[in-house]
Design an enzyme around this catalytic site. Structure first.
Site, PDB file in Angstrom:
ATOM      1  N   SER A 192      -3.125  -3.786  -4.871  1.00  0.00           N
ATOM      2  CA  SER A 192      -4.096  -3.848  -3.946  1.00  0.00           C
ATOM      3  C   SER A 192      -3.833  -5.306  -3.026  1.00  0.00           C
ATOM      4  O   SER A 192      -2.771  -5.587  -2.476  1.00  0.00           O
ATOM      5  CB  SER A 192      -5.400  -3.897  -4.379  1.00  0.00           C
ATOM      6  OG  SER A 192      -6.428  -3.550  -3.610  1.00  0.00           O
ATOM      7  N   GLU A 315      -5.527   7.828  -2.680  1.00  0.00           N
ATOM      8  CA  GLU A 315      -6.158   6.246  -2.729  1.00  0.00           C
ATOM      9  C   GLU A 315      -7.545   6.317  -2.397  1.00  0.00           C
ATOM     10  O   GLU A 315      -8.289   5.323  -2.988  1.00  0.00           O
ATOM     11  CB  GLU A 315      -5.289   5.505  -1.783  1.00  0.00           C
ATOM     12  CG  GLU A 315      -3.760   5.204  -2.037  1.00  0.00           C
ATOM     13  CD  GLU A 315      -3.721   3.863  -3.103  1.00  0.00           C
ATOM     14  OE1 GLU A 315      -4.537   3.429  -3.655  1.00  0.00           O
ATOM     15  OE2 GLU A 315      -2.346   3.677  -3.324  1.00  0.00           O
ATOM     16  N   HIS A 413      -6.952   4.713  -6.202  1.00  0.00           N
ATOM     17  CA  HIS A 413      -6.735   3.421  -6.125  1.00  0.00           C
ATOM     18  C   HIS A 413      -6.760   2.757  -7.484  1.00  0.00           C
ATOM     19  O   HIS A 413      -8.140   2.976  -8.021  1.00  0.00           O
ATOM     20  CB  HIS A 413      -7.163   2.596  -4.900  1.00  0.00           C
ATOM     21  CG  HIS A 413      -6.915   1.275  -4.746  1.00  0.00           C
ATOM     22  ND1 HIS A 413      -5.511   1.210  -4.220  1.00  0.00           N
ATOM     23  CD2 HIS A 413      -7.473   0.213  -4.666  1.00  0.00           C
ATOM     24  CE1 HIS A 413      -5.573  -0.315  -4.046  1.00  0.00           C
ATOM     25  NE2 HIS A 413      -6.808  -0.695  -4.426  1.00  0.00           N
TER      26      HIS A 413
END
Length: 479
Positions: A192, A315, A413
């Site tokens: 990330s 995601e 994610h």
């Protein structure tokens, strides 16, 4: 009295006492730079003065000042960690090693995510026992966040959080051999925001010689703010604090106030005549660069390093499902989002519809969000690195779907992290509110994913074909 059987490592700054368990040895809270206090919060990281005696490395360090983040029905505590644990000396690393015995083992330096405002190496997800078990030295890094780490200020260097990571990598180069690691076999990895930092390191001349390989998990090669966008955030922060937009003025503001003011920076419109908001409003902080890392790879070490890069296949779900926005999404919501990330929103929406015939508005909204945040920038970085490095790129997509939140969370994610660290069977990751959901982790998936990361850190080859822009290879992990 401490246990005299505890291992002790001696490095130039001083001696450090760690702990020993079945996986090896763990040394915590080792400073790689001086404590960032007062005006030093807005200065480059400075060398640590060292210490006398034996430093206690058995307890976790303080963390960077940060707000609490809430993800609705989903328990993200394993990802964000304990939040702000107060204390001045938080520019530290934890080192997990099979043994501090002078051997030359591959080293993996992990940079946490959290939107440039939260996170630390205390997060439960970053348990390094499996890496040590498999012969890899794991180093996890804390760095400055939020206003001290990333607000662009007159009189302060830009991207101070990235300067911290560079300082940590220099510390690894100079010290890791004492912990049984090979300074010539360092892989820097991030997820990330941490992955976006790693992508920027690939384009940074300062990073040359500090690592041999890199792993970019759900980051973006196009995630940096332009100076104009950063200026808007700076102006808003200065107005909210009623101070001048300078490092000298901000240095007078206590950390508590710098954290309290962050909600006032949420929702800023950062679109300009030349750029969309690469973080789609999810964070007011990113790197501030004159050009995107993907366009500057030739300036850094990228052409000389191996790269493992990829995303999850859903995601965007993390930003919709836990908040109840996935099921309630409408066609107008999707079109509004498309308008914030693309010059021709209808064309973008039509392309996603063609790829997903009959998809719901929630599916389309997640797809647009995931592509804007991570997918498009990752694809560009993958191809650019493959061309520059002569084919030293391996790409992946993580597709196993979490059954959390009534089965809706999906391959979102962060969901690959328990598999990377081979802790997917931990009960605290399961249940309907747990990141992996109530179902057990699929047999063999953690061994496969973790094994690929270990192999890549050891040899540069995760176990599948290299990516070629003319013949793309993206390995599907799970799904």
């Amino acid at each position: 009295m401490p246990d005299q059987a505890d291992p002790i490592v001696r490095i130039p700054a001083g001696a450090v006492r760690g702990t020993r368990d079945a996986a090896g040895e763990l040394y915590r809270a080792i400073p790689y730079a001086a404590a960032p206090t007062g005006a030093a919060r807005f200065a480059p990281p400075a060398p640590h003065p060292g210490w006398s005696g034996v430093r206690d490395g058995t307890q976790a360090s303080p963390t960077a000042p940060q707000p609490v983040r809430d993800f609705g029905r989903l328990d993200m505590t394993p990802y964000f960690g304990p939040g702000w644990v107060r204390g001045e000396e938080y520019l530290t690393v934890d080192v997990r090693t099979p043994a501090a015995d002078g051997a030359k083992r591959p080293v993996l330096v992990f940079v946490h995510g959290g939107g440039f405002v939260t996170g630390s190496n205390r997060a439960a997800l970053y348990d390094g026992r499996a890496f040590a078990r498999d012969g890899v030295v794991l180093v996890t890094v804390n760095y400055r966040l939020g206003i001290p780490g990333f607000l662009d200020l007159e009189g302060a260097p830009a991207n101070r959080g990235m300067l911290d990571v560079l300082a940590a990598l220099a510390w690894v180069r100079d010290n890791i051999s004492a912990f049984g690691g090979d300074p010539d076999a360092v892989t820097v990895a991030g997820q990330s925001a941490g992955a976006t930092l790693v992508g920027a390191l690939l384009a940074s001349p300062q990073a040359k010689g500090l690592f041999r390989r890199a792993i970019v998990q759900s980051g973006s090669g196009t995630g940096a703010f332009t100076p104009e966008q950063a200026g808007r955030v700076t102006a808003a922060a200065a107005a909210a604090l009623d101070v001048a937009p300078t490092a000298a003025a901000f240095a007078q503001v206590p950390d508590e106030r710098l954290v309290e003011v962050l909600p006032a920076l949420a929702g800023l419109d950062l679109r300009t005549a030349t750029a969309t908001d690469p973080l789609v409003g999810l964070s007011p902080f990113s790197l501030v660069l004159p050009e995107q890392p993907v366009d500057a790879l030739a300036e850094g070490p990228a052409g000389e390093v191996d790269l493992l890069i990829g995303t999850t296949t859903e995601e965007g779900h993390l930003y919709l499902v836990p908040q109840g926005k996935y099921e309630t999404s409408t066609e107008q919501d999707v079109l509004d989002l498309a308008a914030t990330v693309h010059a021709d929103p209808q064309a973008l929406l039509d392309r996603h519809r063609r790829a997903r015939p009959g998809a719901s508005a929630g599916v389309l909204r997640s797809a647009v969000l995931g592509e804007a945040l991570f997918g498009a920038g990752t694809a560009r970085m993958t191809d650019a690195h493959a061309r520059l490095s002569g084919g030293r790129t391996h790409a992946y997509a993580f597709g196993h779907r979490s059954t959390a939140l009534d089965g809706r969370l999906g391959a979102t994610h962060t969901v690959e992290l328990p598999y990377v660290f081979d802790i997917a069977d931990e009960p605290w990751l399961h249940g309907d509110r747990g990141l992996l959901g109530p179902d057990p982790a699929p047999a063999g998936l953690a061994a496969r994913v973790h094994g690929a990361w270990v192999a890549f850190a050891s040899t540069g080859d995760p176990g599948w074909a290299r990516h070629d822009p003319q013949r793309p290879v993206v390995e599907l992990l799970g799904g």
